[in-house]
Design a protein around this motif. Structure first.
Motif, PDB file in Angstrom:
ATOM      1  N   GLU A 248      -4.348   3.473  -2.021  1.00 30.52           N
ATOM      2  CA  GLU A 248      -3.677   4.142  -0.905  1.00 30.52           C
ATOM      3  C   GLU A 248      -4.713   4.482   0.150  1.00 30.52           C
ATOM      4  O   GLU A 248      -5.690   5.184  -0.127  1.00 30.52           O
ATOM      5  N   GLN A 249      -4.506   3.928   1.334  1.00 26.77           N
ATOM      6  CA  GLN A 249      -5.394   4.176   2.484  1.00 26.77           C
ATOM      7  C   GLN A 249      -6.865   3.930   2.121  1.00 26.77           C
ATOM      8  O   GLN A 249      -7.750   4.740   2.435  1.00 26.77           O
ATOM      9  N   GLY A 250      -7.107   2.795   1.466  1.00 30.41           N
ATOM     10  CA  GLY A 250      -8.479   2.395   1.172  1.00 30.41           C
ATOM     11  C   GLY A 250      -9.134   3.101   0.013  1.00 30.41           C
ATOM     12  O   GLY A 250     -10.350   2.971  -0.187  1.00 30.41           O
ATOM     13  N   ARG A 251      -8.344   3.850  -0.798  1.00 26.86           N
ATOM     14  CA  ARG A 251      -8.893   4.544  -1.966  1.00 26.86           C
ATOM     15  C   ARG A 251      -8.099   4.135  -3.212  1.00 26.86           C
ATOM     16  O   ARG A 251      -6.874   4.061  -3.195  1.00 26.86           O
ATOM     17  N   PHE A 252      -8.829   3.859  -4.285  1.00 30.45           N
ATOM     18  CA  PHE A 252      -8.189   3.535  -5.564  1.00 30.45           C
ATOM     19  C   PHE A 252      -8.001   4.830  -6.347  1.00 30.45           C
ATOM     20  O   PHE A 252      -8.951   5.599  -6.543  1.00 30.45           O
ATOM     21  N   HIS A 253      -6.773   5.071  -6.826  1.00 33.35           N
ATOM     22  CA  HIS A 253      -6.444   6.290  -7.557  1.00 33.35           C
ATOM     23  C   HIS A 253      -6.017   5.933  -8.978  1.00 33.35           C
ATOM     24  O   HIS A 253      -5.160   5.066  -9.179  1.00 33.35           O
ATOM     25  N   CYS A 254      -6.600   6.656  -9.949  1.00 32.32           N
ATOM     26  CA  CYS A 254      -6.244   6.407 -11.348  1.00 32.32           C
ATOM     27  C   CYS A 254      -6.737   7.561 -12.208  1.00 32.32           C
ATOM     28  O   CYS A 254      -7.940   7.822 -12.263  1.00 32.32           O
ATOM     29  N   ALA A 255      -5.825   8.234 -12.898  1.00 32.48           N
ATOM     30  CA  ALA A 255      -6.168   9.246 -13.904  1.00 32.48           C
ATOM     31  C   ALA A 255      -7.224  10.231 -13.415  1.00 32.48           C
ATOM     32  O   ALA A 255      -8.178  10.537 -14.120  1.00 32.48           O
ATOM     33  N   GLY A 256      -7.078  10.698 -12.176  1.00 31.08           N
ATOM     34  CA  GLY A 256      -8.026  11.663 -11.628  1.00 31.08           C
ATOM     35  C   GLY A 256      -9.201  11.045 -10.908  1.00 31.08           C
ATOM     36  O   GLY A 256      -9.970  11.732 -10.232  1.00 31.08           O
ATOM     37  N   LEU A 257      -9.350   9.730 -11.026  1.00 34.04           N
ATOM     38  CA  LEU A 257     -10.469   9.032 -10.388  1.00 34.04           C
ATOM     39  C   LEU A 257     -10.062   8.558  -8.997  1.00 34.04           C
ATOM     40  O   LEU A 257      -8.950   8.069  -8.793  1.00 34.04           O
ATOM     41  N   GLN A 258     -10.975   8.694  -8.023  1.00 33.79           N
ATOM     42  CA  GLN A 258     -10.769   8.142  -6.687  1.00 33.79           C
ATOM     43  C   GLN A 258     -12.029   7.372  -6.292  1.00 33.79           C
ATOM     44  O   GLN A 258     -13.138   7.909  -6.363  1.00 33.79           O
ATOM     45  N   LEU A 259     -11.819   6.116  -5.887  1.00 30.12           N
ATOM     46  CA  LEU A 259     -12.948   5.262  -5.533  1.00 30.12           C
ATOM     47  C   LEU A 259     -12.651   4.485  -4.266  1.00 30.12           C
ATOM     48  O   LEU A 259     -11.487   4.211  -3.937  1.00 30.12           O
TER      49      LEU A 259
END
Length: 345
Positions: A248-259
């Protein structure tokens, strides 16, 4: 000698063994064709050798179009997985076979052939074995003799089909390092087939990863390992953890992780990360939260299986020292972050 492959195709009933292969190999380069069974790597090698004819496309040796030339006319050296030495001939006679089989007008005299055989026995570090027979040699020695026989004709290109596949693990490691040193001595343009990722990464200047008759990626060992061009390459070369998430908007989100994932379109995505690229995280707000399910120790390598909420498979976290990873035990709550990764839609 430079080798150039253009738009090469080879079809069998219902199967595209080669599907538009383009490949340039520089003079003196050592290149690995890497892929699983059925990927087309051995078919490509045999088409280059002239053992098979392509349906379409072109094979160039330097400036010479070799597409319709025979194996003999192409002047390639070919080394088979199972040596293919003549059991009734001595080692010296096996090495000399290609020279003695030439037409009379191109055949060296007996003394020249003898000198060439001795030079090659020295080169493959078996100078005292010329009078022996293949059955009196170890597997590693047989493969060295097969290589010497291929080199005897001074080939423009050296082709090796799973050259270490018939050897045990320790001999395989020793022989491939020896082959790398030999290549540096001779500067021979060499193309070899393997399904062993470690072998390709250690031995080759460049690796050609193949799948279903096509090339997935071409690059140096570091490039194909650390910067895979596709999920297939990431999972095929080395071990990989896969995490389901969203961009979402250039960020990967997963299980509390943002990259950072600015090059990936918004939507469902997967993150790929090597076990040794997962490290303990200090920041609880930007990390994967999980529970240690198992700890495995093999020598100095420690592998922890970590269950992460919402993920179908446990992650593997790997360490090669006796630091924090050794302190983790089954049931521990841990935080992880990737130091190097790739995100694909």
């Amino acid at each position: 000698m430079q080798l150039k492959i253009s738009s090469l195709t080879k079809h069998y009933p219902g199967v595209a063994a080669l599907d538009g292969i383009d490949l340039d190999i520089a003079s003196g380069e050592l290149v690995a064709l890497l892929g699983p069974s059925g990927s087309g790597k051995t078919t490509l090698l045999r088409v280059i050798a002239g053992l098979l004819h392509a349906d379409n496309g072109q094979v160039l040796f330097g400036d010479v179009d070799a597409t319709r030339l025979s194996l003999r006319e192409r002047n390639v050296g070919f080394v088979f997985q199972h040596y293919a030495l003549f059991r009734h001939m001595t080692v010296a006679e096996n090495i000399a076979f290609g020279l003695r089989s030439r037409p009379r007008s191109r055949r060296p005299d007996k003394a020249t052939i003898g000198r060439r055989v001795q030079e090659l026995l020295q080169l493959v570090q078996l100078p005292e074995h010329g009078g022996r027979y293949p059955d009196q040699l170890s597997g590693g020695q047989k493969q060295r003799i097969a290589l010497a026989r291929a080199l005897a004709i001074d080939p423009g290109v050296l082709l090796l089909d799973e050259p270490f596949g018939a050897l045990d693990a320790k001999v395989r490691v020793e022989l491939r390092r020896w082959l790398r040193r030999l290549h540096e001595q001779t500067g021979q343009t060499t193309l070899f087939v393997t399904h062993d990722q470690e072998e390709a990464l250690e031995l080759a200047d460049r690796v050609v990863v193949m799948r279903n008759g096509r090339i997935e990626q071409i690059g140096t060992p570091d490039q194909v390992y650390h910067a895979p061009a596709s999920p297939y390459v990431f999972e095929f070369i080395g071990r990989a953890n896969v995490l389901e998430g969203r961009v979402e908007q250039g960020r990967f989100h997963c299980a509390g992780l943002q990259l950072d994932a600015r090059d990936v379109a918004d939507g469902a995505a997967r993150l790929y990360v090597r076990p040794h690229d997962l490290v303990a995280a200090d920041d609880a707000d930007a990390a994967l939260h999980g529970r240690v399910r198992a700890v495995h120790r093999l020598g100095g390598r420690i592998t922890c299986e970590v269950e992460v909420d919402g993920q179908p498979q446990a992650l593997e976290q790997e360490s090669f020292d006796a630091g924090l990873a050794q302190a983790w035990s089954v049931g521990d709550q841990v935080r992880l972050r990737p130091t190097r990764y790739a995100v694909f839609p």
